[in-house]
Design a protein around this motif. Structure first.
Motif, PDB file in Angstrom:
ATOM      1  N   GLN A 103      -9.827  10.700   8.240  1.00  0.00           N
ATOM      2  CA  GLN A 103     -10.817   9.638   8.069  1.00  0.00           C
ATOM      3  C   GLN A 103     -10.188   8.380   7.469  1.00  0.00           C
ATOM      4  N   SER A 104      -9.298   8.561   6.497  1.00  0.00           N
ATOM      5  CA  SER A 104      -8.661   7.399   5.879  1.00  0.00           C
ATOM      6  C   SER A 104      -7.757   6.681   6.880  1.00  0.00           C
ATOM      7  N   VAL A 105      -7.149   7.428   7.809  1.00  0.00           N
ATOM      8  CA  VAL A 105      -6.327   6.818   8.850  1.00  0.00           C
ATOM      9  C   VAL A 105      -7.203   5.989   9.787  1.00  0.00           C
ATOM     10  N   CYS A 106      -8.379   6.527  10.138  1.00  0.00           N
ATOM     11  CA  CYS A 106      -9.321   5.787  10.981  1.00  0.00           C
ATOM     12  C   CYS A 106      -9.729   4.476  10.326  1.00  0.00           C
ATOM     13  N   ASP A 107     -10.048   4.542   9.032  1.00  0.00           N
ATOM     14  CA  ASP A 107     -10.446   3.334   8.312  1.00  0.00           C
ATOM     15  C   ASP A 107      -9.306   2.328   8.284  1.00  0.00           C
ATOM     16  N   TYR A 108      -8.085   2.821   8.081  1.00  0.00           N
ATOM     17  CA  TYR A 108      -6.915   1.945   7.994  1.00  0.00           C
ATOM     18  C   TYR A 108      -6.606   1.280   9.337  1.00  0.00           C
ATOM     19  N   TYR A 150      -0.803  20.215  -8.851  1.00  0.00           N
ATOM     20  CA  TYR A 150      -0.038  19.215  -9.589  1.00  0.00           C
ATOM     21  C   TYR A 150       0.322  17.996  -8.738  1.00  0.00           C
ATOM     22  N   LEU A 151      -0.466  17.734  -7.689  1.00  0.00           N
ATOM     23  CA  LEU A 151      -0.270  16.532  -6.877  1.00  0.00           C
ATOM     24  C   LEU A 151      -1.312  15.491  -7.260  1.00  0.00           C
ATOM     25  N   CYS A 152      -0.932  14.226  -7.194  1.00  0.00           N
ATOM     26  CA  CYS A 152      -1.884  13.144  -7.444  1.00  0.00           C
ATOM     27  C   CYS A 152      -3.012  13.225  -6.424  1.00  0.00           C
ATOM     28  N   SER A 153      -4.261  13.058  -6.873  1.00  0.00           N
ATOM     29  CA  SER A 153      -5.422  13.215  -5.996  1.00  0.00           C
ATOM     30  C   SER A 153      -5.717  11.978  -5.154  1.00  0.00           C
ATOM     31  N   ASN A 154      -5.028  10.878  -5.404  1.00  0.00           N
ATOM     32  CA  ASN A 154      -5.195   9.689  -4.572  1.00  0.00           C
ATOM     33  C   ASN A 154      -4.624  10.001  -3.185  1.00  0.00           C
ATOM     34  N   PRO A 155      -5.449   9.938  -2.126  1.00  0.00           N
ATOM     35  CA  PRO A 155      -4.957  10.318  -0.783  1.00  0.00           C
ATOM     36  C   PRO A 155      -3.835   9.431  -0.268  1.00  0.00           C
ATOM     37  N   ASP A 156      -3.681   8.228  -0.824  1.00  0.00           N
ATOM     38  CA  ASP A 156      -2.592   7.345  -0.416  1.00  0.00           C
ATOM     39  C   ASP A 156      -1.356   7.518  -1.288  1.00  0.00           C
ATOM     40  N   CYS A 157      -1.384   8.480  -2.194  1.00  0.00           N
ATOM     41  CA  CYS A 157      -0.252   8.734  -3.085  1.00  0.00           C
ATOM     42  C   CYS A 157       0.224  10.180  -2.932  1.00  0.00           C
ATOM     43  N   GLU A 196       0.400   9.225   5.757  1.00  0.00           N
ATOM     44  CA  GLU A 196       0.970   8.313   4.759  1.00  0.00           C
ATOM     45  C   GLU A 196       0.761   6.881   5.238  1.00  0.00           C
ATOM     46  N   LEU A 197      -0.174   6.169   4.610  1.00  0.00           N
ATOM     47  CA  LEU A 197      -0.556   4.845   5.094  1.00  0.00           C
ATOM     48  C   LEU A 197       0.270   3.728   4.474  1.00  0.00           C
ATOM     49  N   THR A 198       0.509   3.811   3.174  1.00  0.00           N
ATOM     50  CA  THR A 198       1.183   2.703   2.493  1.00  0.00           C
ATOM     51  C   THR A 198       2.425   3.133   1.737  1.00  0.00           C
ATOM     52  N   THR A 199       2.677   4.424   1.629  1.00  0.00           N
ATOM     53  CA  THR A 199       3.842   4.909   0.884  1.00  0.00           C
ATOM     54  C   THR A 199       4.645   5.871   1.745  1.00  0.00           C
ATOM     55  N   SER A 200       5.859   6.139   1.318  1.00  0.00           N
ATOM     56  CA  SER A 200       6.711   7.097   2.024  1.00  0.00           C
ATOM     57  C   SER A 200       7.248   8.110   1.016  1.00  0.00           C
ATOM     58  N   PRO A 201       6.443   9.111   0.673  1.00  0.00           N
ATOM     59  CA  PRO A 201       6.881  10.112  -0.297  1.00  0.00           C
ATOM     60  C   PRO A 201       7.991  10.984   0.283  1.00  0.00           C
ATOM     61  N   PRO A 202       8.738  11.686  -0.569  1.00  0.00           N
ATOM     62  CA  PRO A 202       9.830  12.547  -0.076  1.00  0.00           C
ATOM     63  C   PRO A 202       9.360  13.567   0.950  1.00  0.00           C
ATOM     64  N   ILE A 203       8.157  14.107   0.743  1.00  0.00           N
ATOM     65  CA  ILE A 203       7.594  15.034   1.722  1.00  0.00           C
ATOM     66  C   ILE A 203       6.326  14.405   2.292  1.00  0.00           C
ATOM     67  N   LEU A 246      -4.408  12.727 -11.588  1.00  0.00           N
ATOM     68  CA  LEU A 246      -3.722  11.605 -10.952  1.00  0.00           C
ATOM     69  C   LEU A 246      -2.341  11.424 -11.567  1.00  0.00           C
ATOM     70  N   CYS A 247      -1.479  10.697 -10.871  1.00  0.00           N
ATOM     71  CA  CYS A 247      -0.226  10.283 -11.485  1.00  0.00           C
ATOM     72  C   CYS A 247      -0.537   9.127 -12.440  1.00  0.00           C
ATOM     73  N   GLN A 248       0.430   8.749 -13.258  1.00  0.00           N
ATOM     74  CA  GLN A 248       0.179   7.701 -14.246  1.00  0.00           C
ATOM     75  C   GLN A 248      -0.172   6.373 -13.596  1.00  0.00           C
ATOM     76  N   ASN A 249       0.494   6.040 -12.499  1.00  0.00           N
ATOM     77  CA  ASN A 249       0.210   4.770 -11.824  1.00  0.00           C
ATOM     78  C   ASN A 249      -1.226   4.724 -11.307  1.00  0.00           C
ATOM     79  N   CYS A 250      -1.645   5.810 -10.668  1.00  0.00           N
ATOM     80  CA  CYS A 250      -2.986   5.821 -10.079  1.00  0.00           C
ATOM     81  C   CYS A 250      -4.083   5.921 -11.135  1.00  0.00           C
ATOM     82  N   SER A 251      -3.775   6.541 -12.283  1.00  0.00           N
ATOM     83  CA  SER A 251      -4.768   6.587 -13.353  1.00  0.00           C
ATOM     84  C   SER A 251      -5.029   5.191 -13.907  1.00  0.00           C
TER      85      SER A 251
END
Length: 219
Positions: free
Chosen positions: A202-207, A40-47, A156-163, A98-103
């Protein structure tokens, strides 16, 4: 005998007809499968935000997740693939949770959010959920990390989720998934494979524009 009606011709108003495109929607069972396969987590790796939680009514839950189509459910939609059959189009293999925003996000720029990118998101999200189930988790949450942790790289590249999610490395070379609960200032950690660490970083390397993921640990 003349059978033609010589009187004024009547115009028959058939009304405005609208062609409705048939959508190959997911059924409820497929939606449930997609949600549960990623915890039940959004599949976007940045979310990776959670999409389900408690309602004020103790018998109900809140869901802000969406079973999105990787290739569109009908012609003209985002990333539509005409080679798929209707059953393939509504199969779980063509869906991503996905969450609604990412969809909404993935359908706003289909050049960037391509079929291949979304399939990669889905694969990594399911692997992450599997790792969490199979992990060797320390009991409970701790206020400090053990001294054998030498490095900690945030995912966490662009967001700061609770966990927040991090990849750590201990002095013996073992890699770890480290969760940071910012609300309670506590940690939880579990062993992961080197392959999983590489995929997640890998996403951290790209960032950060780093070519080798091991360089993130200063080695």
């Amino acid at each position: 005998m003349n059978t033609n009606n010589s009187g004024p011709q009547k115009n028959i108003d058939l009304g405005s007809s609208k062609v409705v495109k048939k959508r190959d929607n997911f059924d409820n069972k497929t939606k449930e499968i997609l949600a549960k396969r990623v915890g039940y987590l959004c599949s976007n790796p940045d979310c990776k935000n959670t999409t389900s939680g408690p309602h004020s009514d103790p018998k109900l839950t809140i869901n802000i997740g969406v079973a999105a189509h990787i290739t569109a459910a009908s012609p003209g939609g985002p990333r539509y693939d005409s080679s798929l059959t209707p059953s393939q189009r509504r199969d779980s293999s063509n869906g991503i949770w996905l969450c609604q925003n990412c969809s909404k996000l993935i359908d706003s720029d289909t050049n960037y959010y391509s079929k291949d990118l979304l399939q990669g998101w889905k694969h990594n999200a399911e692997n992450h959920a599997k790792q969490l189930i199979e992990r060797e988790l320390n009991q409970g949450w701790a206020t400090t990390l053990p001294e054998y942790f030498e490095s900690l790289i945030s995912l966490e590249l662009t967001t700061s989720p609770p966990i927040g999610r991090n990849i750590g490395q201990s002095s013996d070379g073992q890699f770890w998934l480290v969760l940071w609960d910012s609300r309670n200032a506590t940690y939880q950690w579990s062993k992961i494979t080197e392959k999983y660490a590489e995929q997640e970083l890998q996403s951290v390397c790209d960032y950060r524009n780093v070519s080798n993921w091991r360089d993130l640990f200063g080695k």
